[in-house]
Design an enzyme around this catalytic site. Structure first.
Site, PDB file in Angstrom:
ATOM      1  N   SER A 126       0.720  -1.282   0.036  1.00 56.43           N
ATOM      2  CA  SER A 126      -0.091   0.121   0.126  1.00 56.43           C
ATOM      3  C   SER A 126       0.843   1.391   0.039  1.00 56.43           C
ATOM      4  O   SER A 126       0.074   2.313  -0.160  1.00 56.43           O
ATOM      5  CB  SER A 126      -0.944  -0.086   1.204  1.00 56.43           C
ATOM      6  OG  SER A 126      -2.146  -0.835   0.894  1.00 56.43           O
ATOM      7  N   LYS A 129      -0.409   3.737  -2.690  1.00 51.36           N
ATOM      8  CA  LYS A 129      -1.051   4.731  -2.387  1.00 51.36           C
ATOM      9  C   LYS A 129      -0.702   6.159  -2.350  1.00 51.36           C
ATOM     10  O   LYS A 129      -1.308   7.194  -2.546  1.00 51.36           O
ATOM     11  CB  LYS A 129      -2.027   4.533  -1.208  1.00 51.36           C
ATOM     12  CG  LYS A 129      -2.981   3.202  -1.472  1.00 51.36           C
ATOM     13  CD  LYS A 129      -3.789   3.163  -0.154  1.00 51.36           C
ATOM     14  CE  LYS A 129      -4.617   1.925  -0.398  1.00 51.36           C
ATOM     15  NZ  LYS A 129      -4.125   0.717  -0.341  1.00 51.36           N
ATOM     16  N   SER A 185      -5.543   3.341   4.870  1.00 48.95           N
ATOM     17  CA  SER A 185      -5.182   2.524   3.393  1.00 48.95           C
ATOM     18  C   SER A 185      -6.411   1.675   2.871  1.00 48.95           C
ATOM     19  O   SER A 185      -6.248   0.478   2.772  1.00 48.95           O
ATOM     20  CB  SER A 185      -4.048   1.621   4.197  1.00 48.95           C
ATOM     21  OG  SER A 185      -3.311   1.203   3.090  1.00 48.95           O
ATOM     22  N   LYS A 290       3.170   6.320   5.260  1.00 52.40           N
ATOM     23  CA  LYS A 290       2.198   5.549   4.311  1.00 52.40           C
ATOM     24  C   LYS A 290       2.827   3.977   4.768  1.00 52.40           C
ATOM     25  O   LYS A 290       3.996   3.575   4.572  1.00 52.40           O
ATOM     26  CB  LYS A 290       2.471   5.439   3.113  1.00 52.40           C
ATOM     27  CG  LYS A 290       1.474   4.583   2.498  1.00 52.40           C
ATOM     28  CD  LYS A 290      -0.040   4.921   2.695  1.00 52.40           C
ATOM     29  CE  LYS A 290      -1.124   4.083   2.663  1.00 52.40           C
ATOM     30  NZ  LYS A 290      -1.371   3.091   3.631  1.00 52.40           N
TER      31      LYS A 290
END
Length: 343
Positions: A126, A129, A185, A290
């Protein structure tokens, strides 16, 4: 709205640990950090806060939602002298990390302070992202436009289901979709951002890969916007470049470091927390964050922090557990805080 400041290049006092044939890693980081500045000016953290507060005009009320945590701003870094030179000759007792790959980089100079397996292209999960957010911001789309989640947004990618607390039919504006994708997320939100991009998902993925090439992320490839597909790969080096670039966007700084937020979906309130324990606990000055996880990638995290007045990028890929990832990050941050420096 504050204007982004042009970052200055620095000559390194020591050789950079990463060898590049045409340009130094520091030069690439410094150059990439300046990309997309005009797009970053389109949606600042203050603008995004007003959208989430119900004021859909970016030029409207100056009120800022109290729910969102204010992330570090470029002005805090700019307040330091760019002529400051760090003593890089005494890196004794470097910590060992559980993660498969790790990078710590001085975010002012691009100098690598710590490296482990930094050039290997690995599944990034993720952390994908972050690029989803950059491409969304670059498009300068209407952040107050409502997006309704569709069944296809929950289809997952790479053969994986998209586990989520969201539901088909849930509606948020684009700013909220980006917030829930970054802080919590949520995969369907990231999928919806790609679906509603001009030209659809194919155009969105194409823009992701084009941005990676523009930034000098030579080991990076994207196949979709969530990170569920293990074919989304990057090196720790490339993710250091991405974090440096993402730092230029006010809304990415603020959204990725929001500790908690309650999303009013009309028929229910979705209480959400940040996936990064270091953000939730609030003990470190984290400006970009993140996390990521799929089986193939292990536990990952990419952060921009300010430690002992030194802006630093920390990337970890392939940690064995969430606790190991947190321990690695904490150990590296503590180590950076003890690094000597000279003026």
């Amino acid at each position: 709205m504050k204007k982004s400041k042009k970052l200055l290049k620095h000559a390194l006092g020591i050789s950079v640990l990463l060898g590049l044939s045409s340009a130094s890693f520091a030069d690439i980081v410094m150059n990439s950090a300046g990309k997309g500045v005009s797009s970053a000016q389109s949606w600042s953290a203050e603008d995004a806060s007003r959208l989430l507060d119900g004021d859909v005009s970016p030029k409207g009320s100056t009120s800022v939602t109290t729910t969102l945590r204010q992330a570090g701003s470029p002005s805090s870094t700019a307040a330091q002298s760019y002529s400051q030179v760090y003593d890089t000759n005494n890196y004794n007792s470097q910590p060992s990390v559980d993660a498969r790959a790790a990078l710590v980089m001085d975010a002012q100079t691009g100098e690598v302070l710590y490296s482990k397996n930094v050039n290997a292209a690995l599944p990034m999960a993720s952390i994908t992202k972050l690029m989803t957010a950059v491409v969304t911001a670059d498009a300068q789309l209407n952040m107050s436009e409502n997006i309704t989640l569709q069944q296809i947004d929950f289809a997952g990618a790479g053969g994986k289901n998209s586990s989520s607390t969201l539901k088909v039919g849930d509606t948020m504006n684009r700013a909220e979709m980006l917030l829930v994708a970054l802080m919590k997320s949520e995969n369907p939100a990231a999928a919806a951002l790609a679906r509603t991009y001009p030209g659809g998902r194919a155009a969105f993925v194409s823009a992701m890969n084009a941005k990676a090439r523009q930034l000098g992320m030579n080991s990076t490839h994207y196949t979709e916007s969530t990170g569920l597909d293990p074919r989304n790969v990057a090196s720790a080096r490339d993710l250091g470049i991405l974090v440096s670039s993402a730092y230029q966007y006010g809304l990415i700084r603020q959204f990725s470091t929001t500790a908690q937020y309650d999303f009013d979906l009309g028929y229910r309130v979705l209480k959400s927390n940040n996936t990064n324990a270091l953000v939730r606990n609030g003990g470190w000055n984290i400006n970009i964050s993140k996390t990521g996880y799929i089986n193939e990638a292990g536990r990952c995290v990419a952060m921009h922090t300010t430690v002992n007045s030194r802006p630093a990028v920390v990337v970890l890929m392939g940690a064995s557990t969430s606790q190991a990832r947190t321990n690695d990050a904490t150990n590296l941050l503590n180590w950076v805080s003890r690094l000597p420096k000279r003026i």
